[in-house]
Write an enzyme that holds these catalytic residues in place. Structure first.
Site, short mmCIF file in Angstrom:
data_model
loop_
_atom_site.label_atom_id
_atom_site.label_comp_id
_atom_site.label_asym_id
_atom_site.label_seq_id
_atom_site.Cartn_x
_atom_site.Cartn_y
_atom_site.Cartn_z
N TYR A 1 0.84 -1.22 0.00
CA TYR A 1 0.00 0.00 0.00
C TYR A 1 0.87 1.26 0.00
CZ TYR A 1 -3.93 2.93 1.75
OH TYR A 1 -4.90 3.89 1.92
N LYS B 1 0.79 4.11 -2.82
CA LYS B 1 0.40 5.49 -2.49
C LYS B 1 1.53 6.48 -2.77
CE LYS B 1 -3.88 4.95 -1.21
NZ LYS B 1 -4.91 5.26 -2.22
#
Ligand code: NAP
Length: 253
Positions: A154, A158
């Site tokens: 993640y 991001k």
């Protein structure tokens, strides 16, 4: 004199959470809103909420990481609502695990939704923005982009979205299109509820503990993020591009 038709905004992952609040806010700002999520049926509540508030919405089902589904969804939105000139890449998933336990599938799914999804959506929508000589792209990053234990997948996605945002800003600026990213901190949604559940924490206690570490002394709400999206897509924000705003109740967490 007839009024010009409303500009069209697409919000991905808008069945709930930050995406739903953003769809409602953009509708209140005067946009016709395409409420896109994996399953069209799941968009019904958001569509109804927009309509109940006097706005115009269209529910659309698509996996943002699937090129054919994305093209079909964007074509349908352009035909039924009008050319999409605002895109909010909000759809997201987490598959948290420490690196040594993270599976290939955990890694691939997170890249599929956040990175491939944002790329495919932006590529499909850019022609409408370039034709209109006006457009706004807002990508949902996260404070996790700065690094977060258990989120190698993640955090990478991001952080990648920040580079993607800056590149879109450079490529599309001359067509009147801005691209910016929002990096939320701790926001109360199903996503963070699922995290609390996964680590075996009581939700209310978890929220209180997280809030205690946030300078403004509260957890974030989907509306906090929707407000920032509203600013980025506003007419007056045309000279703001390639930026990342941390909406986290403090500098980063
Ligand atoms: P959420 O409540 O889990 O909502 C995400 C939505 O995206 C869900 O409706 C989900 O549908 C949909 N989605 C997942 N995969 C998709 C796909 N392939 N195609 C289309 N839609 C898909 O999440 P949220 O908390 O509102 O988060 C929204 C965004 O903000 C995400 O990008 C997230 O990473 C980011 N963010 C959130 C926080 C936070 O604290 N909540 C912090 C920083 C950043 P299903 O239910 O069918 O899976």
């Amino acid at each position: 004199m007839s009024e010009s038709p409303a500009r069209v905004a697409i919000v991905t992952g808008a069945a709930r959470g930050i995406g739903a609040a953003t769809a409602l806010r953009l509708a209140a700002d005067g946009f016709a809103v395409a409420v896109l999520d994996l399953d069209e049926a799941s968009t019904a509540d958001t569509v109804q909420a927009v309509e109940a508030a006097g706005g115009r919405a269209l529910g659309v089902g698509a996996d943002v990481g699937d090129a054919e589904q994305v093209q079909a969804a964007v074509d349908r939105i352009a035909a039924e609502l009008g050319p999409p000139v605002v895109l909010v890449n909000n759809a997201g998933v987490t598959r948290d695990n420490m690196l040594f336990k993270m599976t290939d599938a955990d890694w691939d799914l997170v890249m599929h939704v956040h990175l491939r999804g944002s790329f495919l959506m932006a590529r499909a929508c850019q022609k409408y923005m370039v034709d209109a000589k006006w457009g706004r792209v807002v990508n949902l990053s996260s404070t996790s982009a700065l690094g977060n234990r258990g989120q190698a997948n993640y955090a990478t996605a991001k952080a990648g979205l920040q580079g993607f945002t800056k590149t879109l800003a450079i490529e599309l600026g001359k067509f009147g299109v801005t691209a910016n990213a929002i990096a939320p901190g701790f926001i109360q949604t199903e996503m963070t509820k699922a995290t609390a559940e996964r680590i075996g924490r009581d939700w209310d206690e978890y929220v209180a503990e997280r809030a205690a570490a946030i300078p403004v002394a509260r957890a974030g709400t989907p509306e906090d993020i929707a407000h920032t999206v509203s600013f980025f897509v506003s007419e007056g924000a045309g000279f703001v591009s390639g930026q990342v705003v941390y909406v986290a109740g403090g500098p980063r967490t």
